[in-house]
Write a protein that holds these residues in place. Structure first.
Motif, PDB file in Angstrom:
ATOM      1  N   VAL A 199       0.861  -1.185   0.000  1.00 54.72           N
ATOM      2  CA  VAL A 199       0.000   0.000   0.000  1.00 54.72           C
ATOM      3  C   VAL A 199       0.895   1.232   0.000  1.00 54.72           C
ATOM      4  O   VAL A 199       1.877   1.298   0.748  1.00 54.72           O
ATOM      5  CB  VAL A 199      -0.918   0.031   1.239  1.00 54.72           C
ATOM      6  CG1 VAL A 199      -1.780   1.285   1.236  1.00 54.72           C
ATOM      7  CG2 VAL A 199      -1.806  -1.216   1.286  1.00 54.72           C
ATOM      8  N   ALA A 200       0.577   2.197  -0.850  1.00 55.12           N
ATOM      9  CA  ALA A 200       1.405   3.406  -0.919  1.00 55.12           C
ATOM     10  C   ALA A 200       0.596   4.565  -1.476  1.00 55.12           C
ATOM     11  O   ALA A 200      -0.344   4.378  -2.247  1.00 55.12           O
ATOM     12  CB  ALA A 200       2.634   3.160  -1.793  1.00 55.12           C
ATOM     13  N   ARG A 201       0.993   5.773  -1.075  1.00 57.38           N
ATOM     14  CA  ARG A 201       0.460   6.991  -1.685  1.00 57.38           C
ATOM     15  C   ARG A 201       1.376   7.321  -2.856  1.00 57.38           C
ATOM     16  O   ARG A 201       2.604   7.372  -2.702  1.00 57.38           O
ATOM     17  CB  ARG A 201       0.421   8.127  -0.667  1.00 57.38           C
ATOM     18  CG  ARG A 201      -0.385   7.791   0.569  1.00 57.38           C
ATOM     19  CD  ARG A 201      -0.425   8.972   1.527  1.00 57.38           C
ATOM     20  NE  ARG A 201      -1.465   9.904   1.170  1.00 57.38           N
ATOM     21  CZ  ARG A 201      -2.729   9.836   1.600  1.00 57.38           C
ATOM     22  NH1 ARG A 201      -3.094   8.841   2.398  1.00 57.38           N
ATOM     23  NH2 ARG A 201      -3.620  10.736   1.233  1.00 57.38           N
ATOM     24  N   VAL A 202       0.787   7.531  -4.019  1.00 64.12           N
ATOM     25  CA  VAL A 202       1.580   7.741  -5.232  1.00 64.12           C
ATOM     26  C   VAL A 202       1.014   8.904  -6.026  1.00 64.12           C
ATOM     27  O   VAL A 202      -0.153   9.285  -5.883  1.00 64.12           O
ATOM     28  CB  VAL A 202       1.585   6.472  -6.126  1.00 64.12           C
ATOM     29  CG1 VAL A 202       2.202   5.293  -5.385  1.00 64.12           C
ATOM     30  CG2 VAL A 202       0.168   6.126  -6.587  1.00 64.12           C
ATOM     31  N   ASP A 203       1.895   9.493  -6.842  1.00 65.54           N
ATOM     32  CA  ASP A 203       1.443  10.471  -7.832  1.00 65.54           C
ATOM     33  C   ASP A 203       1.033   9.682  -9.064  1.00 65.54           C
ATOM     34  O   ASP A 203       1.843   8.946  -9.642  1.00 65.54           O
ATOM     35  CB  ASP A 203       2.563  11.447  -8.180  1.00 65.54           C
ATOM     36  CG  ASP A 203       2.922  12.339  -7.000  1.00 65.54           C
ATOM     37  OD1 ASP A 203       2.038  12.590  -6.173  1.00 65.54           O
ATOM     38  OD2 ASP A 203       4.093  12.747  -6.917  1.00 65.54           O
ATOM     39  N   GLY A 204      -0.218   9.795  -9.450  1.00 65.87           N
ATOM     40  CA  GLY A 204      -0.773   8.917 -10.466  1.00 65.87           C
ATOM     41  C   GLY A 204      -0.104   9.030 -11.826  1.00 65.87           C
ATOM     42  O   GLY A 204       0.219  10.130 -12.285  1.00 65.87           O
ATOM     43  N   LEU A 205       0.101   7.884 -12.461  1.00 64.92           N
ATOM     44  CA  LEU A 205       0.539   7.862 -13.844  1.00 64.92           C
ATOM     45  C   LEU A 205      -0.577   8.415 -14.723  1.00 64.92           C
ATOM     46  O   LEU A 205      -1.761   8.353 -14.366  1.00 64.92           O
ATOM     47  CB  LEU A 205       0.891   6.434 -14.261  1.00 64.92           C
ATOM     48  CG  LEU A 205       2.012   5.759 -13.465  1.00 64.92           C
ATOM     49  CD1 LEU A 205       2.140   4.295 -13.887  1.00 64.92           C
ATOM     50  CD2 LEU A 205       3.319   6.496 -13.660  1.00 64.92           C
ATOM     51  N   ASP A 206      -0.203   8.932 -15.876  1.00 66.72           N
ATOM     52  CA  ASP A 206      -1.191   9.594 -16.732  1.00 66.72           C
ATOM     53  C   ASP A 206      -2.351   8.677 -17.098  1.00 66.72           C
ATOM     54  O   ASP A 206      -3.506   9.103 -17.099  1.00 66.72           O
ATOM     55  CB  ASP A 206      -0.518  10.108 -18.009  1.00 66.72           C
ATOM     56  CG  ASP A 206       0.358  11.330 -17.742  1.00 66.72           C
ATOM     57  OD1 ASP A 206       0.275  11.876 -16.624  1.00 66.72           O
ATOM     58  OD2 ASP A 206       1.118  11.710 -18.646  1.00 66.72           O
ATOM     59  N   ASP A 207      -2.045   7.392 -17.411  1.00 64.14           N
ATOM     60  CA  ASP A 207      -3.127   6.508 -17.827  1.00 64.14           C
ATOM     61  C   ASP A 207      -4.069   6.204 -16.675  1.00 64.14           C
ATOM     62  O   ASP A 207      -5.274   6.034 -16.863  1.00 64.14           O
ATOM     63  CB  ASP A 207      -2.576   5.212 -18.435  1.00 64.14           C
ATOM     64  CG  ASP A 207      -1.887   4.340 -17.416  1.00 64.14           C
ATOM     65  OD1 ASP A 207      -1.154   4.876 -16.561  1.00 64.14           O
ATOM     66  OD2 ASP A 207      -2.075   3.103 -17.454  1.00 64.14           O
ATOM     67  N   VAL A 208      -3.532   6.175 -15.448  1.00 66.23           N
ATOM     68  CA  VAL A 208      -4.365   5.893 -14.277  1.00 66.23           C
ATOM     69  C   VAL A 208      -5.225   7.101 -13.931  1.00 66.23           C
ATOM     70  O   VAL A 208      -6.441   6.979 -13.715  1.00 66.23           O
ATOM     71  CB  VAL A 208      -3.493   5.475 -13.075  1.00 66.23           C
ATOM     72  CG1 VAL A 208      -4.357   5.320 -11.823  1.00 66.23           C
ATOM     73  CG2 VAL A 208      -2.765   4.173 -13.368  1.00 66.23           C
ATOM     74  N   THR A 209      -4.601   8.273 -13.833  1.00 67.73           N
ATOM     75  CA  THR A 209      -5.384   9.467 -13.499  1.00 67.73           C
ATOM     76  C   THR A 209      -6.423   9.767 -14.576  1.00 67.73           C
ATOM     77  O   THR A 209      -7.522  10.247 -14.265  1.00 67.73           O
ATOM     78  CB  THR A 209      -4.463  10.693 -13.315  1.00 67.73           C
ATOM     79  OG1 THR A 209      -3.637  10.847 -14.476  1.00 67.73           O
ATOM     80  CG2 THR A 209      -3.583  10.525 -12.091  1.00 67.73           C
TER      81      THR A 209
END
Length: 258
Positions: free
Chosen positions: A119-129
């Motif tokens: 589990v982690a807080r991440v800055d979303g990849l373009d395809d995910v966001t």
């Protein structure tokens, strides 16, 4: 006549693979059993080491066995799990004890378990966001899980992303297992899932997926992407699941045609 009883000096690896396949199908070697060691098969069949290795390679490519190095060659569990679409609606109410995977398995008398791996807080990849309808680089909560039968039979690898603010409000930001499933937690927080859209494709596994699922790189997988939205259209979850194609059966019963 069994290959073991033939008095023939030259035998191909395909014949040996067929013999071992038959012994597995007949139940001589059950799921989880270890096949005889290579040295024992060499002695039993009077074959070369390379011929035995090639035969085992054929069985691994077919998904019958998995090679574990010093752990030997293990007969693979091929129990198929039926996964109905209504597994979602059955776990929307908060306070339950089982999530969708556990519910589907329980209906078939299987010990389905969900294990949180990362589990982690991440800055979303373009395809995910983009799938979540968020600006590029938005903070997300990422959860990787294994869907298992028993304690170590990994049937699915799941990657899930949530808007960080939604995850925090729903209490799913920690690394603990969410008892009753994420959908119940979202509903309790006022983010009741209303629709789920799934896309399914069949492909070959990546090397990482093959390792996680304990399969040969030649065993096809089903890759499922699910997008879950609230009633107002807000995207709550992007889930990407990978599973060996011979282990799951996705069913969609009584869908309306109009």
């Amino acid at each position: 006549m069994s290959l073991r009883r033939r008095e023939v000096d030259v035998r191909g690896y395909r014949e040996l693979a067929e013999e071992l396949r038959q012994r597995i199908d007949d139940g001589e070697f059950a799921s989880g059993d270890t096949l005889p060691r290579i040295v024992d098969l060499i002695d039993e069949y009077n074959l070369s080491r390379q011929t035995v290795r090639d035969a085992i390679g054929v069985l691994a490519d077919e998904g019958l066995v998995v090679t574990m190095g010093k752990g030997g060659t293990i007969v693979r569990n091929r129990t198929r799990v039926r996964i109905p679409l209504n597994r979602y609606t059955r776990v929307l109410a908060p306070g339950g004890s089982k999530g969708p995977w556990e519910t589907a398995c329980a209906q078939q008398g299987l010990d389905g378990q969900m294990k949180v791996v990362h589990v982690a807080r991440v800055d979303g990849l373009d395809d995910v966001t983009n799938e979540l309808g968020l600006p590029p680089g938005s903070e997300l909560l990422y959860r990787r899980r294994y869907a298992l039968i028993g304690s170590d039979d990994v049937v699915q690898v799941q990657h899930a992303w949530y808007p960080a603010s939604v995850a925090d409000e729903a209490g799913i930001s920690g690394d603990r297992k969410i008892v009753g499933g994420v959908f119940g937690a979202l509903t309790a927080a006022g983010y009741a899932p209303a629709t789920a859209t799934e896309q399914i494709e069949s492909r070959m596994p990546t090397s990482t997926e093959a390792t996680q699922l304990k399969i040969s790189g030649k065993v096809p997988v089903l890759a499922v992407q699910r997008l879950t939205k609230a009633g107002d259209g807000q995207v709550l979850e992007l889930l990407r699941t990978t599973a060996p194609a011979d282990r799951i059966q996705l069913t969609y019963d009584d869908l309306p045609l109009l």
